[in-house]
Design an enzyme around this catalytic site. Structure first.
Site, mmCIF file in Angstrom:
data_model
loop_
_atom_site.group_PDB
_atom_site.id
_atom_site.type_symbol
_atom_site.label_atom_id
_atom_site.label_comp_id
_atom_site.label_asym_id
_atom_site.label_seq_id
_atom_site.Cartn_x
_atom_site.Cartn_y
_atom_site.Cartn_z
ATOM 1 N N GLY A 133 10.635 -54.191 -22.914
ATOM 2 C CA GLY A 133 11.485 -55.185 -23.584
ATOM 3 C C GLY A 133 12.207 -54.588 -24.777
ATOM 4 N NE ARG A 166 9.737 -56.747 -19.393
ATOM 5 C CZ ARG A 166 9.078 -56.435 -20.511
ATOM 6 N NH1 ARG A 166 8.145 -55.524 -20.490
ATOM 7 N NH2 ARG A 166 9.357 -57.054 -21.644
ATOM 8 N N GLY A 167 9.326 -52.043 -14.493
ATOM 9 C CA GLY A 167 9.017 -51.645 -13.109
ATOM 10 C C GLY A 167 9.714 -50.344 -12.736
ATOM 11 C CG ASP A 174 4.545 -58.765 -28.326
ATOM 12 O OD1 ASP A 174 5.548 -59.294 -28.817
ATOM 13 O OD2 ASP A 174 4.196 -58.917 -27.138
ATOM 14 C CG MET A 196 8.913 -62.821 -28.324
ATOM 15 S SD MET A 196 9.837 -61.413 -27.817
ATOM 16 C CE MET A 196 10.890 -62.146 -26.567
ATOM 17 N NE ARG A 242 3.795 -59.282 -22.232
ATOM 18 C CZ ARG A 242 4.896 -59.002 -21.548
ATOM 19 N NH1 ARG A 242 5.267 -59.771 -20.566
ATOM 20 N NH2 ARG A 242 5.607 -57.925 -21.837
ATOM 21 C CD GLU A 247 5.943 -64.157 -25.551
ATOM 22 O OE1 GLU A 247 5.968 -62.981 -25.901
ATOM 23 O OE2 GLU A 247 6.713 -64.626 -24.711
ATOM 24 C CG MET A 253 18.436 -65.951 -31.000
ATOM 25 S SD MET A 253 18.806 -67.468 -31.850
ATOM 26 C CE MET A 253 19.957 -66.865 -33.062
ATOM 27 C CB ILE A 254 13.070 -62.661 -33.286
ATOM 28 C CG1 ILE A 254 13.150 -63.924 -34.139
ATOM 29 C CG2 ILE A 254 12.116 -61.635 -33.880
ATOM 30 C CD1 ILE A 254 11.872 -64.684 -34.246
HETATM 31 N N1 ATP Z 1 0.138 -48.156 -15.429
HETATM 32 C C1 ATP Z 1 1.397 -47.703 -15.365
HETATM 33 N N2 ATP Z 1 1.663 -46.517 -14.793
HETATM 34 C C2 ATP Z 1 2.933 -46.054 -14.718
HETATM 35 N N3 ATP Z 1 4.001 -46.726 -15.193
HETATM 36 C C3 ATP Z 1 3.807 -47.906 -15.778
HETATM 37 C C4 ATP Z 1 2.502 -48.463 -15.898
HETATM 38 N N4 ATP Z 1 2.605 -49.660 -16.521
HETATM 39 C C5 ATP Z 1 3.918 -49.835 -16.774
HETATM 40 N N5 ATP Z 1 4.636 -48.785 -16.340
HETATM 41 C C6 ATP Z 1 6.092 -48.613 -16.426
HETATM 42 O O1 ATP Z 1 6.493 -48.619 -17.784
HETATM 43 C C7 ATP Z 1 7.708 -49.314 -17.935
HETATM 44 C C8 ATP Z 1 7.587 -50.343 -19.037
HETATM 45 O O2 ATP Z 1 6.439 -51.164 -18.857
HETATM 46 P P1 ATP Z 1 6.410 -52.696 -19.328
HETATM 47 O O3 ATP Z 1 7.505 -53.445 -18.652
HETATM 48 O O4 ATP Z 1 5.047 -53.191 -19.171
HETATM 49 O O5 ATP Z 1 6.861 -52.642 -20.839
HETATM 50 P P2 ATP Z 1 6.145 -52.037 -22.113
HETATM 51 O O6 ATP Z 1 6.428 -50.605 -22.204
HETATM 52 O O7 ATP Z 1 4.705 -52.421 -22.108
HETATM 53 O O8 ATP Z 1 6.939 -52.762 -23.260
HETATM 54 P P3 ATP Z 1 6.774 -54.267 -23.782
HETATM 55 O O9 ATP Z 1 6.412 -54.117 -25.211
HETATM 56 O O10 ATP Z 1 8.107 -54.873 -23.606
HETATM 57 O O11 ATP Z 1 5.723 -54.929 -22.970
HETATM 58 C C9 ATP Z 1 8.057 -49.902 -16.596
HETATM 59 O O12 ATP Z 1 9.107 -49.165 -16.025
HETATM 60 C C10 ATP Z 1 6.786 -49.794 -15.791
HETATM 61 O O13 ATP Z 1 7.038 -49.552 -14.414
HETATM 62 O O1 F6P Z 2 11.727 -61.386 -21.058
HETATM 63 P P1 F6P Z 2 11.287 -59.977 -21.119
HETATM 64 O O2 F6P Z 2 12.363 -59.014 -21.410
HETATM 65 O O3 F6P Z 2 10.494 -59.573 -19.930
HETATM 66 O O4 F6P Z 2 10.335 -59.813 -22.365
HETATM 67 C C1 F6P Z 2 9.378 -60.733 -22.774
HETATM 68 C C2 F6P Z 2 8.198 -60.044 -23.378
HETATM 69 O O5 F6P Z 2 8.511 -58.883 -24.083
HETATM 70 C C3 F6P Z 2 7.825 -58.846 -25.308
HETATM 71 O O6 F6P Z 2 8.751 -59.046 -26.326
HETATM 72 C C4 F6P Z 2 7.157 -57.516 -25.500
HETATM 73 O O7 F6P Z 2 8.166 -56.567 -25.608
HETATM 74 C C5 F6P Z 2 6.820 -59.971 -25.250
HETATM 75 O O8 F6P Z 2 6.540 -60.536 -26.473
HETATM 76 C C6 F6P Z 2 7.489 -60.909 -24.309
HETATM 77 O O9 F6P Z 2 6.562 -61.690 -23.595
HETATM 78 MG MG MG Z 3 3.655 -54.193 -22.695
#
Ligand code: ATP
Ligand code: F6P
Ligand code: MG
Length: 679
Positions: free
Chosen positions: A147, A210-211, A266, A309, A311, A365, A423-424
């Site tokens: 995010g 993501r993903g 977060d 926010m 999670r 949230e 917005m934040i």
């Molecule tokens: N266990 C994992 N092994 C490999 N890749 C991963 C794994 N978990 C998440 N990822 C990859 O990392 C990227 C970001 O993961 P995710 O969407 O969970 O956001 P995040 O980095 O945790 O940030 P946020 O603070 O928004 O949650 C994605 O492309 C996802 O496929």
């Molecule tokens: O709607 P998105 O982009 O998946 O992100 C939402 C999530 O991302 C976060 O801001 C973490 O980056 C969480 O607080 C929130 O649940």
């Molecule tokens: Mg995360």
């Protein structure tokens, strides 16, 4: 390599590993197989072990533990080193001791007592005298994932400028749109000129997603493009992704740095002091809280609800509440709450409206999701990264409050719901986050140039450090509701703690009619105090484990996901079972103190708060065993396996919400005996 491993190092005298074998590389260079990394059970350094997912730990005197990060020289021998070009940089020439001493480490725990162990340390971040790259040979790339978060652009800018201005690196590539951008043709060439103004904008100029993480495809792309420094900016998921990329790079024996920069609005990343963007997020949240306050105080019985926010971690909500002082109730995922009945949210709202005529509620949230799923029977959905998609708790709670007050026809309320979450997150970073992002980026660049890899950079007690990936990804940073900060919040809002609902409801049924006299108000105060003392629970979990380390019973008094429990149990069991009988029965692990005791083939392990009395807990374990003995007659592992429910009943009688509430064996066993008779 200049190494902190050298046993002759000035500050750290290192002991050989307890079970080192003759193949040990040196008496002080160790890799542990534990996932916690904070233990001191060590194996020998060898290539075969190294190829497994091992952690680098150095043990010194007086309980000193260095949880080190990998370095090229761990898996690529005889690499040439070069003088750090910074030494000829006029901007830095005035700095007295610009290069960080190779032995410098940063303590994770800075509050210590005269006889407490020195504890876990991390390698201090900063420029090293020797570097492992010539400037012209560096080909770096930057990727942002997950995010959005204020400050992403500042980190990108400062990596590019840091590499360029400090190390003369010209080739920096931006990967387009998160991990999946590694497989696409589009890349963005980044120069100090092209990134000059980007810190003034929110979001990420590189895009994010993501993903879509495919480790071998990503490493293929890194190899194909000739990239040798990979800077990965993102949250816990991203750092997990970075960790497996590093493993694959090491497996292929490539001289490629993988450096993580932790991002999360977060603030849910452990070990580091705080994450970038958090400060901006808290500041920006003030605007929404202000609006809610102005709206609510302008009308009769006005209620302003603000969703923020968070999670799994309620840090933004907690800090925004503490900063604002206009908030009457803050609800976060870590502190379950309930709506109806005495001590519930509705009762509190009514009280506040009667007293003040208006109120502001801040809700994270992720708060109350269990209540939502009860009432909405929703299917658990996930985003592309596998994160659970949450229901809109702000809308839900607003509707619940409206329904409650309209049904009772008692009070006409005027509720305004504000959802400023995106917005934040989308604003540019504030001044303090900008400086912080600069330090993070520069620390990452220094680490990479010095040949460190497989690390996340971040401040630990104010000092920037290199932290091994596993420490960042093995758990989440959460608000500890038994810590002082949450108590500060409770005392600032005066909201109920919502703990021990059952207990308080029972007591209130007996004691309190609906209208309270002064004396009864006193009684109510007592109840509140009781609630608070229960809130300061000491026991977090109880485990019964056999000699082989298999958990036979686990009882938790705080919320942890199944995954978190498994990880925690694995770490603790590994740590405690490895200890000899001569060692004392108390160990510190993460933010717990573990008190354990062995009875024949069974280990009883109790996790408590750090300030809990260990001897009292040892006594409690003994009482538990005596109680089980009395019931089963010389209790053994099989008794617990085949009568698990009885063991849980006993614990339920003895401990409530982490507090010991019963110590008489007869009283503990009475209900079980009654049940036995009836069956
Ligand atoms: N266990 C994992 N092994 C490999 N890749 C991963 C794994 N978990 C998440 N990822 C990859 O990392 C990227 C970001 O993961 P995710 O969407 O969970 O956001 P995040 O980095 O945790 O940030 P946020 O603070 O928004 O949650 C994605 O492309 C996802 O496929
Ligand atoms: O709607 P998105 O982009 O998946 O992100 C939402 C999530 O991302 C976060 O801001 C973490 O980056 C969480 O607080 C929130 O649940
Ligand atoms: Mg995360």
């Amino acid at each position: 390599m200049d190494s902190v491993y050298a046993s002759s190092s000035a500050n750290i005298s290192l002991k050989p590993p307890r079970n080192s074998d003759s193949n040990s590389f040196s008496g002080s260079r160790n890799w542990v197989t534990s996932s916690s990394g904070s233990g001191h059970k060590v194996g020998s350094f060898s290539r075969s072990l190294m190829e497994n997912k091992l952690h680098k730990v150095v043990v010194g005197d007086a309980g000193y533990v260095l949880e080190d990060v990998p370095h090229f020289s761990d898996y690529i021998p005889h690499l040439p080193t070069y003088q750090n070009p910074l030494q000829d940089n006029p901007a830095y020439s005035v700095v007295k001791q610009y290069f960080v001493n190779v032995d410098d480490t940063v303590a994770q725990k800075i509050v210590v007592h005269n006889n407490s162990p020195r504890g876990t340390h991390f390698r201090r971040a900063g420029p090293r005298q020797k570097v492992y790259f010539e400037s012209d040979d560096v080909h770096a790339c930057i990727v942002t994932c997950g995010g959005l978060c204020p400050g992403l652009n500042t980190v990108i800018r400062e990596i590019v400028c840091g590499l360029h201005h400090m190390y003369g690196v010209k080739k920096v590539l931006g990967i387009d749109g998160g991990y999946r951008g590694f497989y696409s043709r589009n890349t963005i060439s980044l120069t100090p000129k092209s990134v000059n103004d980007i810190h003034k904008r929110g979001g990420t100029i590189l895009g994010t997603s993501r993903g879509g993480h495919n480790t071998s495809k990503i490493v293929d792309s890194i190899q194909d493009r000739g990239i040798n420094q990979v800077y990965i900016i993102g949250g816990d998921g991203t750092q997990k992704g970075a960790s497996v990329i590093y493993e694959e790079i090491k497996r292929r024996g490539l001289k490629v740095v993988v450096a993580g920069i932790p991002k999360t609005i977060d603030n849910d990343i452990p070990v580091i002091d705080r994450s970038f963007g958090f400060d901006t997020g808290v500041e920006e949240a003030q605007r929404a809280i202000n609006a809610a306050h102005v709206e609510s105080e302008s009308v009769e019985n006005g209620i302003g609800v603000v969703k923020l926010m968070g999670r799994y971690s309620g840090f933004i909500a907690m800090y925004a509440t503490l900063a604002s002082r206009d908030v009457d109730c803050c609800l976060i995922p870590e502190s379950p709450f309930y709506l109806e009945g005495p001590g519930g949210l509705f009762e509190y709202i009514e009280k506040r409206l009667n007293e003040n005529g208006h109120m502001v509620i801040v809700i994270a949230e992720g708060a109350g999701q269990e209540l939502l799923s009860e009432s909405m029977h929703s299917m658990a959905k996930q985003d592309a990264s596998g994160n659970k998609l949450l229901q809109d708790v702000g809308l839900w709670i607003s509707q619940k409050i409206k329904d409650h007050f309209s049904k009772r026809n008692k009070m006409t309320i005027n509720l305004k719901y504000i959802d400023p979450t995106y917005m934040i997150r989308a604003v540019r970073s504030n001044a303090s986050d900008n400086v912080y992002c600069t330090l993070l980026a520069q620390s990452a660049v220094h680490g990479a140039m010095a040949g460190y890899t497989g690390f996340t950079v971040g401040p630990v007690n104010g000092r920037h450090s290199y932290i091994p990936f596993h420490r960042i990804i093995e758990q989440q940073n959460k608000v500890v509701i038994t810590d002082r900060m949450w108590a500060r919040l409770l005392s600032s809002t005066n909201q109920p703690s919502f703990l021990c609902a059952k207990d308080v409801i029972e007591d209130k049924k007996e004691e309190l009619p609906s209208q309270l006299s002064d004396h009864q108000n006193g009684l109510k105060d007592n109840l509140v105090k009781k609630e608070i003392s229960y809130a300061l629970m000491g026991i977090r979990f109880i485990l019964m484990v056999n000699k082989q380390g298999q958990t036979r019973l686990a009882q938790y008094y705080e919320y942890l996901t199944l995954e978190e429990r498994r990880a925690l149990e694995a770490e603790i069991v590994r740590k405690c079972l490895a200890r000899t009988e001569q060692q004392c029965s108390f160990v510190e692990h993460r933010n717990y103190k573990i008190v354990y005791r062995r009875y024949a083939s069974l280990f009883f392990l109790v996790g408590v708060d750090n300030d809990e009395n260990e001897l009292a807990i040892l006594e409690f374990i003994h009482l538990l065993v005596e109680t089980m003995d009395r019931h089963f007659g010389n209790v053994c592992e099989l008794d617990i396996m085949f009568h698990l429910e009885k063991a849980h009943f006993m614990l339920e009688e003895m401990v409530m919400n982490g507090c010991i509430v019963e110590t008489s064996k007869s009283s503990i066993l009475a209900p079980i005996q009654l049940m036995d008779k009836m069956s």
